[in-house]
Design a protein around this motif. Structure first.
Motif, PDB file in Angstrom:
ATOM      1  N   ASN A   1       0.837  -1.206   0.000  1.00  0.00           N
ATOM      2  CA  ASN A   1       0.000   0.000   0.000  1.00  0.00           C
ATOM      3  C   ASN A   1       0.876   1.261   0.000  1.00  0.00           C
ATOM      4  OD1 ASN A   1      -2.885  -1.231   0.649  1.00  0.00           O
ATOM      5  ND2 ASN A   1      -1.426  -2.212   2.039  1.00  0.00           N
ATOM      6  N   PRO A   2       1.616   1.492  -1.063  1.00  0.00           N
ATOM      7  CA  PRO A   2       2.540   2.633  -1.072  1.00  0.00           C
ATOM      8  C   PRO A   2       1.843   3.989  -0.961  1.00  0.00           C
ATOM      9  CG  PRO A   2       2.370   1.643  -3.257  1.00  0.00           C
ATOM     10  CD  PRO A   2       1.680   0.717  -2.322  1.00  0.00           C
ATOM     11  N   ARG A   3       0.609   4.101  -1.472  1.00  0.00           N
ATOM     12  CA  ARG A   3      -0.090   5.379  -1.423  1.00  0.00           C
ATOM     13  C   ARG A   3      -0.228   5.868   0.028  1.00  0.00           C
ATOM     14  NH1 ARG A   3      -4.164   7.557  -4.669  1.00  0.00           N
ATOM     15  NH2 ARG A   3      -4.581   5.539  -5.622  1.00  0.00           N
ATOM     16  N   GLU A   4      -0.589   4.952   0.944  1.00  0.00           N
ATOM     17  CA  GLU A   4      -0.811   5.339   2.334  1.00  0.00           C
ATOM     18  C   GLU A   4       0.475   5.864   2.977  1.00  0.00           C
ATOM     19  OE1 GLU A   4      -2.644   3.004   0.847  1.00  0.00           O
ATOM     20  OE2 GLU A   4      -4.323   4.389   1.152  1.00  0.00           O
ATOM     21  N   ALA A   5       1.612   5.233   2.641  1.00  0.00           N
ATOM     22  CA  ALA A   5       2.891   5.704   3.181  1.00  0.00           C
ATOM     23  C   ALA A   5       3.205   7.103   2.656  1.00  0.00           C
ATOM     24  CB  ALA A   5       4.005   4.738   2.806  1.00  0.00           C
ATOM     25  N   ILE A   6       2.923   7.328   1.385  1.00  0.00           N
ATOM     26  CA  ILE A   6       3.196   8.645   0.790  1.00  0.00           C
ATOM     27  C   ILE A   6       2.298   9.714   1.413  1.00  0.00           C
ATOM     28  CG2 ILE A   6       3.053   9.973  -1.366  1.00  0.00           C
ATOM     29  CD1 ILE A   6       3.788   7.271  -2.796  1.00  0.00           C
ATOM     30  N   MET A   7       1.020   9.368   1.635  1.00  0.00           N
ATOM     31  CA  MET A   7       0.074  10.341   2.169  1.00  0.00           C
ATOM     32  C   MET A   7       0.348  10.685   3.635  1.00  0.00           C
ATOM     33  SD  MET A   7      -1.518  10.967  -0.515  1.00  0.00           S
ATOM     34  CE  MET A   7      -2.671  12.126   0.170  1.00  0.00           C
ATOM     35  N   VAL A   8       0.740   9.716   4.435  1.00  0.00           N
ATOM     36  CA  VAL A   8       0.961   9.965   5.866  1.00  0.00           C
ATOM     37  C   VAL A   8       2.413  10.308   6.147  1.00  0.00           C
ATOM     38  CG1 VAL A   8       0.906   8.949   8.186  1.00  0.00           C
ATOM     39  CG2 VAL A   8      -0.991   8.540   6.595  1.00  0.00           C
ATOM     40  N   ASN A   9       3.323   9.416   5.763  1.00  0.00           N
ATOM     41  CA  ASN A   9       4.731   9.616   6.117  1.00  0.00           C
ATOM     42  C   ASN A   9       5.347  10.829   5.428  1.00  0.00           C
ATOM     43  OD1 ASN A   9       4.202   7.239   7.410  1.00  0.00           O
ATOM     44  ND2 ASN A   9       5.744   6.016   6.340  1.00  0.00           N
ATOM     45  N   ILE A  10       4.935  11.097   4.174  1.00  0.00           N
ATOM     46  CA  ILE A  10       5.523  12.222   3.440  1.00  0.00           C
ATOM     47  C   ILE A  10       4.624  13.447   3.486  1.00  0.00           C
ATOM     48  CG2 ILE A  10       6.404  13.008   1.210  1.00  0.00           C
ATOM     49  CD1 ILE A  10       7.072  10.109   0.532  1.00  0.00           C
ATOM     50  N   LEU A  11       3.386  13.326   2.968  1.00  0.00           N
ATOM     51  CA  LEU A  11       2.482  14.470   2.936  1.00  0.00           C
ATOM     52  C   LEU A  11       2.198  14.995   4.348  1.00  0.00           C
ATOM     53  CD1 LEU A  11       0.581  16.452   1.560  1.00  0.00           C
ATOM     54  CD2 LEU A  11      -1.197  14.676   1.582  1.00  0.00           C
ATOM     55  N   GLY A  12       1.964  14.091   5.281  1.00  0.00           N
ATOM     56  CA  GLY A  12       1.711  14.505   6.656  1.00  0.00           C
ATOM     57  C   GLY A  12       2.857  15.306   7.229  1.00  0.00           C
ATOM     58  N   THR A  13       4.084  14.863   6.974  1.00  0.00           N
ATOM     59  CA  THR A  13       5.264  15.586   7.451  1.00  0.00           C
ATOM     60  C   THR A  13       5.385  16.942   6.774  1.00  0.00           C
ATOM     61  OG1 THR A  13       6.403  13.488   7.871  1.00  0.00           O
ATOM     62  CG2 THR A  13       7.766  15.462   7.729  1.00  0.00           C
ATOM     63  N   VAL A  14       5.125  16.974   5.464  1.00  0.00           N
ATOM     64  CA  VAL A  14       5.190  18.244   4.720  1.00  0.00           C
ATOM     65  C   VAL A  14       4.198  19.256   5.297  1.00  0.00           C
ATOM     66  CG1 VAL A  14       4.694  19.325   2.487  1.00  0.00           C
ATOM     67  CG2 VAL A  14       6.046  17.212   2.589  1.00  0.00           C
TER      68      VAL A  14
END
Length: 666
Positions: free
Chosen positions: A400-413
């Motif tokens: 589920n790469p989308r979830e990692a991008i949305m939380v781990n990256i977008l959330g941090t941004v």
């Protein structure tokens, strides 16, 4: 209708009830049976009193009549009812039960005397003689008391007999005050699961016994001494021994196929009767070979005391421990954000109980919701932000790469930009060793987040100090290998290990959070702090040790199966990249990774492409391609995304071109 006071009716009812009683199945004496036995004992006391009085030529003044007997017994039964002498469990009789019996007997004696003297003043004749009443009162109370003591002792003896085989025979290490107190508790408490055999001491004593148990001198080695004892394990008080000493004791016990049990220090006892309930098999966490951390509490207090602090991922393993460690520093207010409803509620209940004066507010939200986060930043004047929110399970995120991008990256941004916009003084990000030379989507997403905050630090308008902390696996955290192994052992096995050579760094949750707080005070902005994780641990050896600590034999009682590496999993983790070096700090357990950040404009542009593609497209390969462009050192291992790396090496794929085409398509 038959009167319930009719003696014939009562006799029939009692017989019917007694027929229903299966003595082999009684867990405790029913109340009505206790009541009947008590009445029988009263009658017995009365009969004996009459025989004694007749033997010494003393009798009741006007002879013994049914009315006198009825009056005496009914008065006694009345006070049985009023004081509920029959309501307690006989096997657990206590001072309170004796007190009730005393009140019932004295009240009976007093009331009968009052009635007797009342009749005397009216008729001039006494119904009872004082000697008879005194003898009856003493005998009835004695019989009732002896009955309860006898039942209680019978129960204790019975429990000891049936429990003796199941009790673990143990020897206590040491003869210090704490060890002696523990030994006395074991020797005196009934119904516990341990039988104390002896004390073991490095000092030589001659014919010394403590709490009735011998003190055995460890002459040559503990292992040799243990071989000569018929015991199931040894008992230690963890706080009195160093980690090195505990490990040596465990190794000696393993050599003799013995268990090691850990007991709380006497200062932690709430009562002597509870200490044996707190004795547990020693945990793997207790044997982590690391020295205690020396914290600069004054610096941490200056940073946190009186401040409004945001903690994301607050209900997780790291986030919740951060909350517990920050609470004693008296922050002005803690805002606790997490998207997991039940764990957040559990944390709320815990904080209300343990820190009743703590000013905190739990917020159910995800950090990838910009508008929700912005509302919090507008409402509260945050001084410090701890970002511990992240998806972290490697196999799940690989699918589920989308979830990692949305939380781990977008959330941090989102959090980083809001922190800078609203003038947050410090932003501390919790990262992982999986971000170094990542081989999976989870690690790459955390590396992308590291890159963003590190490069964002150098923006001219930014005044926030962005600090990254990086460490390895945390013992006991949600989803980590330790609780997973514990569950497998509890189920009887097998334990599953992905590879016989896989190794990992470990630290405890409190230790990791202590270092996060310390690094947060040390950081000036832009640093990636790397923690000293000690020596790496071979997971197969860890599994064997945990099986032995649980009292089983590896491969015999609990099997170990090798299942193969999971998608994206490495054989070993690193804390530094290939091009990174470290700089020391004043805390020997914390180093700074010397790694030059990329220009923010470049990182931001690639991050935006990745996030927009993840929001608008469903192609996992496209997402991972853009992630690989952002994190060039990301090379997939044991994953379906390995083909992307092969195509890149063969020059059959151009990430920059794909990124451009992707942006055009969205």
């Amino acid at each position: 209708m038959k009167s319930i006071l009719n003696p014939t009716y009562l006799s029939v009812r009692m017989q019917e009830q007694l027929k229903k009683v299966n003595l082999s199945e009684i867990g405790y004496l029913p109340r009505y049976l206790v009541f009947i036995i008590d009445i029988f004992l009263l009658c017995l006391a009365l009969v004996i009193s009459l025989f004694v009085l007749q033997a010494v030529n003393v009798n009741f003044d006007s002879g013994v009549t049914q009315h006198k007997i009825f009056l005496l017994l009914s008065t006694n039964i009345l006070f049985f009812y009023l004081f509920k002498t029959y309501s307690g469990l006989i096997r657990h009789s206590s001072f309170t039960d004796i007190y009730k019996l005393t009140l019932a007997s004295l009240s009976t004696f007093a009331l009968v005397n009052i009635i007797d003297y009342g009749i005397y003043f009216i008729t001039g004749t006494k119904v009872f003689i004082m000697a008879g009443l005194l003898l009856y009162t003493v005998l009835s109370f004695s019989f009732l008391l002896i009955f309860r003591v006898f039942i209680k002792q019978l129960y204790v003896t019975y429990k000891d007999l049936i429990g003796k085989k199941s009790k673990k025979k143990v020897a206590i290490i040491g003869v210090e005050d704490a060890s002696i107190s523990l030994g006395k508790a074991l020797a005196t408490e009934t119904g516990q699961n341990y039988e104390l055999i002896a004390f073991l001491s490095q000092k030589k004593f001659k014919n010394i016994r403590i709490a009735g148990k011998p003190v055995i001198a460890v002459t040559s080695s503990l292992q040799e001494t243990l071989k000569n004892l018929r015991i199931d394990g040894v008992l230690i008080i963890g706080k009195t021994l160093s980690v090195k000493e505990k490990n040596q004791i465990v190794n000696d016990c393993f050599a003799c196929n013995l268990q090691v049990f850990n007991a709380p220090h006497v200062e932690e006892w709430s009562s002597a009767s509870q200490v044996t309930q707190q004795i547990k098999a020693i945990e793997i966490e207790d044997l982590l070979d690391r020295e205690p951390i020396n914290l600069d509490n004054n610096s941490i207090r200056r940073d946190l005391s009186g401040k409004t602090i945001l903690i994301t991922g607050a209900a997780g393993s790291i986030g919740s421990e951060l909350v517990r460690q920050i609470a004693p520093y008296n922050p002005k207010k803690l805002i606790l954000v997490d998207q997991a409803e039940s764990p957040l509620y559990d944390l709320e209940l815990e904080l209300k109980e343990k820190f009743p004066k703590l000013n905190f507010k739990p917020v159910l939200a995800t950090i990838s919701n910009k508008y929700r986060m912005e509302a919090l930043f507008k409402k509260y004047n945050f001084s410090v932000v701890f970002n511990a929110a992240a998806y972290k399970h490697v196999p799940v995120i690989e699918r589920n790469p989308r979830e990692a991008i949305m939380v781990n990256i977008l959330g941090t941004v989102i959090l980083a930009k809001l922190s800078s916009q609203f003038g947050v003084r410090k932003f501390v990000m919790v990262s992982t060793d999986k971000a170094v030379n990542p081989t999976n989507v989870m690690g790459a997403s955390k590396r992308a987040a590291e890159m963003f905050v590190q490069s964002f630090q150098n923006e001219k308008e930014n005044k926030t100090q962005f600090i990254t902390t990086r460490f390895g696996n945390v013992l006991g955290s949600n989803g980590s290998v330790i609780p997973h192994f514990k569950r497998q052992i509890a189920q009887g096995g097998p334990i599953t290990v992905t590879h016989e050579k896989i190794i990992r760094y470990f630290m405890t949750i409190p230790e990791a959070c202590q270092l996060v707080l310390q690094a947060g005070t040390m950081g000036q902005g832009g640093e990636i702090f790397v923690f000293d994780m000690g020596k790496p641990v071979k997971i197969l050896d860890l599994a064997k040790r945990m099986i032995r600590l649980s009292g089983f034999k590896p491969y015999t009682d609990i099997d170990i199966q090798i299942t193969g590496l999971r998608p994206g999993e490495k054989l070993f983790e690193e804390l530094l990249g290939d091009t990174s070096t470290t700089l020391p700090t004043h805390n020997e357990k914390i180093m700074i990774a010397k790694d030059s950040p990329l220009p923010f404009s470049e990182v931001e542009a690639k991050t935006k492409k990745l996030i927009k593609a993840s929001v608008r497209m469903n192609d996992k390969n496209q997402m991972v391609m853009l992630l690989k462009e952002l994190v060039p050192e990301f090379v997939s291992r044991n994953s379906s995304f390995e083909n992307l790396d092969k195509l890149k090496r063969l020059d059959k794929i151009d990430f920059s071109e794909i990124a451009s085409n992707t942006m055009n398509s969205v």
